[in-house]
Scaffold this active site. Structure first.
Site, mmCIF file in Angstrom:
data_model
loop_
_atom_site.group_PDB
_atom_site.id
_atom_site.type_symbol
_atom_site.label_atom_id
_atom_site.label_comp_id
_atom_site.label_asym_id
_atom_site.label_seq_id
_atom_site.Cartn_x
_atom_site.Cartn_y
_atom_site.Cartn_z
ATOM 1 C CD GLU A 65 -1.999 -2.424 13.278
ATOM 2 O OE1 GLU A 65 -2.458 -3.098 14.201
ATOM 3 O OE2 GLU A 65 -1.708 -2.887 12.159
ATOM 4 C CD GLU A 102 2.935 0.170 11.218
ATOM 5 O OE1 GLU A 102 2.089 -0.068 12.099
ATOM 6 O OE2 GLU A 102 3.961 0.840 11.433
ATOM 7 C CG ASP A 148 0.919 2.759 14.530
ATOM 8 O OD1 ASP A 148 0.636 1.563 14.412
ATOM 9 O OD2 ASP A 148 2.095 3.182 14.564
ATOM 10 C CG HIS A 161 7.859 -0.121 12.661
ATOM 11 N ND1 HIS A 161 8.472 -0.050 13.890
ATOM 12 C CD2 HIS A 161 6.581 -0.496 12.900
ATOM 13 C CE1 HIS A 161 7.620 -0.375 14.835
ATOM 14 N NE2 HIS A 161 6.458 -0.646 14.263
ATOM 15 C CG HIS A 220 2.506 3.098 18.403
ATOM 16 N ND1 HIS A 220 2.654 2.690 19.717
ATOM 17 C CD2 HIS A 220 2.512 1.962 17.662
ATOM 18 C CE1 HIS A 220 2.743 1.381 19.773
ATOM 19 N NE2 HIS A 220 2.659 0.909 18.539
#
Length: 300
Positions: free
Chosen positions: A151, A77, A79, A50, A92
């Site tokens: 993401e 993952e 962002d 993450h 993020h």
């Protein structure tokens, strides 16, 4: 008759509603095992870091990505957002305060200005050299050593008018990028734009996003969009928050053809319980713990 029926039945209705509401807690507390045992033998699951190994290094930095790769994760993952001069960075939040020494909105700054910020000291002074990376820098570092889930965060701002297309262009520049880079978003507009621009790019529409309220996500979003999701082969994954899951719920999602990737259990006990519930993967800040569990299970 109706009034009497409602009066007498209301306790039963309330009881069933309470059971449904607290079902995940009941499973986690009383039913699901927290021990590695033979039931997990042969179990396959993906280890997803993450924001990189964000429990071990500052999130969404090159240090966090390198640490995740060293651990041997299946996926990272991360962002992405746009800068004021429309450069794509790995970040993020909408604002800078939480993970840098800057203030204000990310898209109010140019890339050069953002590169002056310290993106690591908030986590630990030894990471003071960490800067906000561009998506190109992050992908060049990872270089296909594991898969990457990008993401896309929603922004109602002019800077984002061609965001999906620009991301696809970056993927095209990476060696074999189509094979190991996946675009995902809770907002279908980005996925549709990316797929229309280049249908070779892997895309995923997440019905339940990380920023959704867990209970609202499960009870409302899932039920409202389930029918539509079954008609779109890009809507194939659910990533509910782990406190909303039970074995029964995971089974129901699988029965409808969805993969279940839960976020973000960060303790050994919670991870083992999620594996016993049958999830396909775990998105965690501590992939090192999950890797140790995988090794224990493989040794059974």
């Amino acid at each position: 008759m109706t009034k009497k029926f409602l009066l007498y039945s209301s306790p039963v209705v309330l009881m069933f509603m309470s059971i449904a509401l607290f079902e995940p807690w009941i499973y986690r507390t009383f039913i699901t095992s927290s021990e590695i045992n033979e039931r997990l033998k042969g179990e396959h699951f993906d280890i997803i870091a993450h924001k990189g190994a964000s429990g071990l290094a500052p999130e969404n930095t090159l240090a966090a990505f390198e640490k995740a790769i060293e651990i041997g994760v299946d996926m990272i993952e991360l962002d992405v957002r746009n800068t004021g001069d429309e450069e794509i960075i790995v970040f993020h939040d909408e604002t800078l305060e939480r993970t840098t020494n800057g203030t204000g909105l990310v898209h109010d700054y140019t890339l050069a200005e953002l590169k002056e910020l310290d993106a690591g000291s908030w986590f630990d002074p030894k990471f003071s050299d960490q800067k906000i990376p561009t998506i190109k820098e992050a992908l060049d570092l990872i270089n296909g050593r594991c898969k990457v889930l990008i993401e896309i965060k929603h922004m109602d701002h002019p800077h984002y008018h061609d965001f999906a297309e620009k991301l696809v262009d970056v993927i095209r520049e990476e060696p074999n990028g189509y094979e190991w880079i996946i675009l995902q978003s809770y907002d279908v507009e980005y996925i549709e734009e990316a797929h229309k621009y280049d249908d070779h790019v892997q895309t995923k529409k997440l019905m339940i996003g990380e920023d959704s309220a867990p209970l609202i996500s499960f009870y409302v979003e899932t039920k409202m969009h389930l029918g539509r999701a079954k008609e779109d082969d890009r809507m194939k994954a659910l990533n509910p928050e782990f406190h909303t899951l039970s074995t029964r719920r995971v089974f129901r999602m699988h029965a409808r053809g969805f993969e279940v990737y839960t976020y973000a259990p960060n303790t050994r006990e919670d991870m083992v319980k999620m594996l016993h519930m049958g999830v396909d993967g775990i998105i965690t800040d501590y992939p090192n713990i999950l890797m140790d569990l995988r090794n224990e299970i493989e040794a059974l």
